[in-house]
Design a protein around this motif. Structure first.
Motif, PDB file in Angstrom:
ATOM      1  N   VAL A  46       0.820  -1.210   0.000  1.00  0.00           N
ATOM      2  CA  VAL A  46       0.000   0.000   0.000  1.00  0.00           C
ATOM      3  C   VAL A  46       0.855   1.262   0.000  1.00  0.00           C
ATOM      4  CG1 VAL A  46      -1.751   1.292   1.272  1.00  0.00           C
ATOM      5  CG2 VAL A  46      -1.825  -1.211   1.228  1.00  0.00           C
ATOM      6  N   THR A  47       1.828   1.300   0.872  1.00  0.00           N
ATOM      7  CA  THR A  47       2.621   2.523   1.040  1.00  0.00           C
ATOM      8  C   THR A  47       3.380   2.873  -0.233  1.00  0.00           C
ATOM      9  OG1 THR A  47       2.881   2.036   3.400  1.00  0.00           O
ATOM     10  CG2 THR A  47       4.408   3.631   2.412  1.00  0.00           C
ATOM     11  N   LYS A  50       1.050   4.049  -3.133  1.00  0.00           N
ATOM     12  CA  LYS A  50       0.575   5.413  -2.941  1.00  0.00           C
ATOM     13  C   LYS A  50       1.697   6.422  -3.184  1.00  0.00           C
ATOM     14  CE  LYS A  50      -2.097   6.485   0.417  1.00  0.00           C
ATOM     15  NZ  LYS A  50      -2.620   6.656   1.796  1.00  0.00           N
ATOM     16  N   GLN A 430      -8.736   7.042  -2.264  1.00  0.00           N
ATOM     17  CA  GLN A 430      -8.091   7.195  -0.962  1.00  0.00           C
ATOM     18  C   GLN A 430      -7.199   5.984  -0.706  1.00  0.00           C
ATOM     19  OE1 GLN A 430      -8.291  10.058   0.619  1.00  0.00           O
ATOM     20  NE2 GLN A 430      -9.798  10.859  -0.847  1.00  0.00           N
ATOM     21  N   ASP A 431      -7.560   5.150   0.273  1.00  0.00           N
ATOM     22  CA  ASP A 431      -6.725   4.002   0.631  1.00  0.00           C
ATOM     23  C   ASP A 431      -7.348   2.672   0.232  1.00  0.00           C
ATOM     24  OD1 ASP A 431      -4.920   5.737   1.722  1.00  0.00           O
ATOM     25  OD2 ASP A 431      -5.693   5.546   3.764  1.00  0.00           O
ATOM     26  N   GLN A 432      -8.358   2.687  -0.633  1.00  0.00           N
ATOM     27  CA  GLN A 432      -9.003   1.428  -0.965  1.00  0.00           C
ATOM     28  C   GLN A 432      -9.373   1.372  -2.442  1.00  0.00           C
ATOM     29  OE1 GLN A 432     -12.455   1.327   1.552  1.00  0.00           O
ATOM     30  NE2 GLN A 432     -13.424   3.102   0.597  1.00  0.00           N
TER      31      GLN A 432
END
Length: 832
Positions: A46-47, A50, A430-432
């Motif tokens: 994830v990191t 992004k 966003q994060d998903q």
């Protein structure tokens, strides 16, 4: 309802029920084409994903990739929306699409050739005559018009969607001036940099070969000068929604971006109006709608086209891609007739189906549509008559009744399509990861060997999972489209062919006069902003350091400079008695003041946008960084920090202009604008501060040198106290000082002497005489006399000199505009 969660790069993703999902099989496993990519995403995490995406978004902003949203005051030049998750098409699916779309392009080209020729489709009853002859897209002046090789569609695009079973359907055809190919290319450049290893591992087809085919195809259309044809990209202008793409494609393909007023018709030829005279145009790649192209024979209220263009086409002296009138077959009313048309014209079955559609002008079709209205999407036969599709299932009872009345009264104006539940693909929100409905637009170009398909395209996504409207105007986004290969792919890049001879040139006389005008004003606006920033910084730092106005006697004189409209009337303006935060904020934020910083930055942004294809990527990035501007409530300390950054930014722009631009006429007009504006600013600065002697002139002289960026030079030369004579010598007469007036005038004279001249014109031009007068006047001036003060405390001789020089410089500006920048049809021929 959504399917169970499926992990990808530590994200959870749940496809929508009842839709074909591009990534996940019905049993919840990844589709074969997606398996290598999802493994890469899983390893990235994830990191890291992004972080890479933030870098990619920064590239989009720096490159100025924009999409204009009509009717939205905040939507002009909106940054392009690109999702980091690509849309994958397997090699097998790509073959199916190519097979169907190549046939479809051939078919629509044949339809146009028939409708603008023998009209067999109408005579045989395959197409209802009222559908075609009553359509505003049928351009009667183009009937029987000669089209080279019978090729109407040089570029064709189709919007594709998938049904719940995964079957591809054509939703609409784009035959007039298909947009989006440039955005597809930009998406690829950004995403391939972001996902280097996944892009390589997935064996993604490159796009460069398609664009080379397109470029070569356009070159082959030229009726004259086939070895080195002049090809232009005709754009409606910077307010068009896809203007960025027009400029981007023109730069990438090596063509000239033009607007209608850049072209003129003479003796059945189209010419480009350039500084060096008139140059013939061989091919026009248009991004302008059919009827806007010629106000004489098509749409009389068009200000975007070229009067007489249809007659030039009729004479066979210019090729237009796509051919005029090709927008006719974009109508969705054609879709229900295509299978029969294909059998009639090609003697083949239609390989790639269209979405089920019914033209309501036929009684049986109308009754079917009325019976099944909740499952229909209503569209206009003539797209300009209705802005948005109408979804039957979303209508209120009153709206449905009104629609039924309209359908019965004007059935021939409507087409109904079966509402297709479009396939979905994951987007990063966003994060998903969340599912969004998608439509793929892919492109074909006509070559000597037939139509060839771009191995990619522009995938557009809906604003949210509930919407079925796939539109950038409605807040949608885009994806890069990866066509996968079963074998290693070529690393071909779009380079000039070494086998094709080209004419070597170092001239710059082919610069369109409109582009010269915009470069001239870009130079003026950037330099005007620089002078304003430096003057305000001098004021703000002095006001911030002292609380008692008596401690800053130079402030009223500096404030006076901001009040001087021109030197010739400035003697009547006394120094302001009050100058504080209110006045400074007005100079920064007041958009109703034409020379406020807010207005100047808006002008820079507007003018720069019109010449996006004329400035380098680095220069564009510098200019776009000026978009950072505070709101009116910002503390002045923060504003001062921003002013310092913007001064450095403008210095970087000037450095790039001097060190990176070739000394073509484009650079020359940019440089003339900068030199002219810097001269005028310096004249006002000296007039406002030194004409009336100040009781504390030392502080004032130091401020003037600081604003003119010459304080260090003065200190290095003169270790003694500040005096008016050496300051005037440094800022007026020193030709070695790049901030002095003398330096600007000498540079201006060099630029003016290099401008195109009328053939065999004796003597000096008007602008050369003006510059010679300015330079001579300044060189003959005695600095000691200019610094003398009369009995009233006024430097009269300095005032007279500054006033004369300013008057001559304004005359120079007017002369340059009249000779080179007025966009009228000119009969004179220039020699460079």
């Amino acid at each position: 309802m959504q399917s169970p969660m499926q992990p990808m790069s530590s994200f959870a993703y749940a496809p929508l029920e009842g839709c074909f999902d591009e990534t996940i099989e019905a049993d919840g496993t990844f589709r074969a084409a997606w398996d290598p990519l999802q493994q890469r995403f899983h390893r990235l995490g994830v990191t890291e994903l992004k972080r890479k995406w933030n870098e990619a978004r920064q590239i989009i902003r720096e490159n100025g990739v924009t999409y204009n949203v009509y009717g939205d005051p905040n939507g002009m030049d909106r940054p392009w929306e690109l999702d980091p998750i690509p849309h994958l098409i397997s090699a097998k699916e790509a073959r199916i699409l190519e097979n169907g779309l190549v046939q479809r392009a051939r078919l629509l080209n044949s339809v146009l050739a028939d409708l603008y020729g023998p009209q067999k489709l109408l005579h045989a009853g395959v197409l209802p005559p009222e559908l075609i002859l009553g359509h505003p897209g049928f351009l009667r002046p183009c009937h029987g018009l000669h089209v080279p090789g019978g090729n109407y569609l040089h570029i064709y695009a189709a919007d594709l969607g998938r049904g719940p079973d995964g079957q591809f359907f054509v939703l609409s055809d784009r035959t007039q001036a298909p947009s989006g190919a440039g955005y597809a290319l930009e998406n690829r450049i950004v995403l391939s940099r972001m996902l280097v290893e996944p892009f390589r591992d997935c064996r993604v087809h490159r796009l460069a070969h398609f664009f080379r085919s397109l470029r070569d195809s356009l070159r082959s259309l030229a009726p004259h000068n086939r070895d080195n044809p002049r090809i232009v990209v005709l754009t409606p202008g910077p307010h068009n929604e896809t203007y960025f793409e027009h400029a981007y494609l023109a730069r990438y393909l090596g063509f000239t971006l033009v607007e209608g007023n850049d072209l003129t018709v003479r003796d059945d030829r189209v010419y480009l109006k350039v500084l060096g005279g008139l140059q013939p145009v061989d091919v026009i790649l248009r991004r302008l709608d059919d009827d806007f192209c010629d106000p004489l024979e098509l749409r009389i209220d068009s200000y975007l086209g070229i009067p007489g263009l249809v007659q030039v086409v009729r004479s066979g002296n210019v090729a237009i891609a796509n051919a005029l009138g090709s927008g006719l077959v974009e109508t969705p009313a054609l879709l229900p007739f295509l299978p029969a048309i294909c059998r009639f014209l090609l003697n083949e079955e239609l390989r790639l189906p269209s979405v089920n559609a019914w033209w309501c002008g036929q009684k049986e079709s109308l009754e079917h549509v009325l019976e099944h209205l909740p499952s229909m999407v209503l569209k206009p036969v003539h797209p300009k008559k209705m802005s948005r599709p109408i979804f039957g299932q979303r209508l209120l009872a009153s709206e449905r009744e009104a629609l039924i009345r309209s359908l019965r009264q004007h059935p021939q104006d409507y087409v109904a399509q079966e509402q297709l539940r479009l396939s979905t693909s994951p987007v990063l929100n966003q994060d998903q990861l969340e599912p969004r409905h998608i439509v793929l637009r892919t492109y074909l170009c006509n070559t000597a060997d037939g139509y060839t398909m771009m191995p990619g395209g522009l995938t557009r996504v809906t604003r949210d999972a509930d919407s079925m409207v796939v539109s950038m105007q409605e807040g949608g986004g885009s994806k890069d489209t990866w066509f996968l290969s079963e074998a290693p792919v070529s690393n071909f890049s779009l380079l000039h062919s070494s086998a094709r001879p080209v004419e070597l040139t170092r001239g710059g006389s082919d610069l369109p006069s409109r582009a010269a005008d915009n470069l001239f004003w870009l130079g003026r606006y950037t330099e005007r902003a620089d002078g304003k920033y430096r003057l305000l910084r001098g004021l703000m730092t002095r006001l911030a350091e002292k609380t008692d106005p008596a401690d800053t006697p130079e402030v009223p004189f500096l404030g006076r400079v901001l009040s001087i409209p021109c030197v010739s009337i400035a003697l009547k303006i006394e120094p302001a008695t009050v100058w504080g935060e209110k006045e400074i904020r007005r100079e920064i934020f007041d958009t109703n003041k034409i020379d406020s910083l807010a207005s100047l930055l808006h002008s820079i942004h507007r003018v720069a946008g019109t010449i996006r294809d004329r400035v380098s990527t680095d220069m564009w990035r510098v200019l776009t960084s000026l978009n950072e501007f505070p709101d009116e409530e910002t503390e002045l300390g923060e504003v001062l920090d921003l002013i310092n950054r913007h001064i450095s930014t403008l210095a970087a722009f000037g450095g790039l202009a001097m060190e990176s631009m070739t000394r073509s006429q484009g650079w020359r007009f940019l440089d003339m604008g900068r030199r002219l504006e810097r001269s005028l600013h310096l004249l006002r600065l000296l007039f406002g501060t030194l004409i009336h002697q100040s009781p504390a002139e030392g502080n004032l002289l130091e401020a003037v040198l600081e604003i003119a960026d010459s304080l260090m030079t003065y200190r290095r030369r003169y270790l003694s106290s500040l005096q008016a004579a050496p300051v005037l010598d440094l800022l007026l007469a020193d030709e070695s000082n790049p901030r002095s007036l003398a330096f600007q005038l000498v540079s201006l004279m060099e630029d003016v002497e290099a401008l195109p001249r009328e053939a065999n014109s004796p003597g000096r031009s008007a602008e050369e005489r003006l510059m010679l007068s300015c330079v001579t006047t300044l060189r003959l001036a005695e600095i000691s006399e200019l610094s003398e003060v009369d009995s009233k405390g006024v430097r009269t001789r300095l005032a007279e000199l500054l006033s004369k020089l300013e008057t001559d410089l304004w005359k120079l500006s007017d002369t340059i505009t009249q000779h080179y920048l007025i966009h009228l049809q000119r009969t004179r021929h220039l020699a460079v």
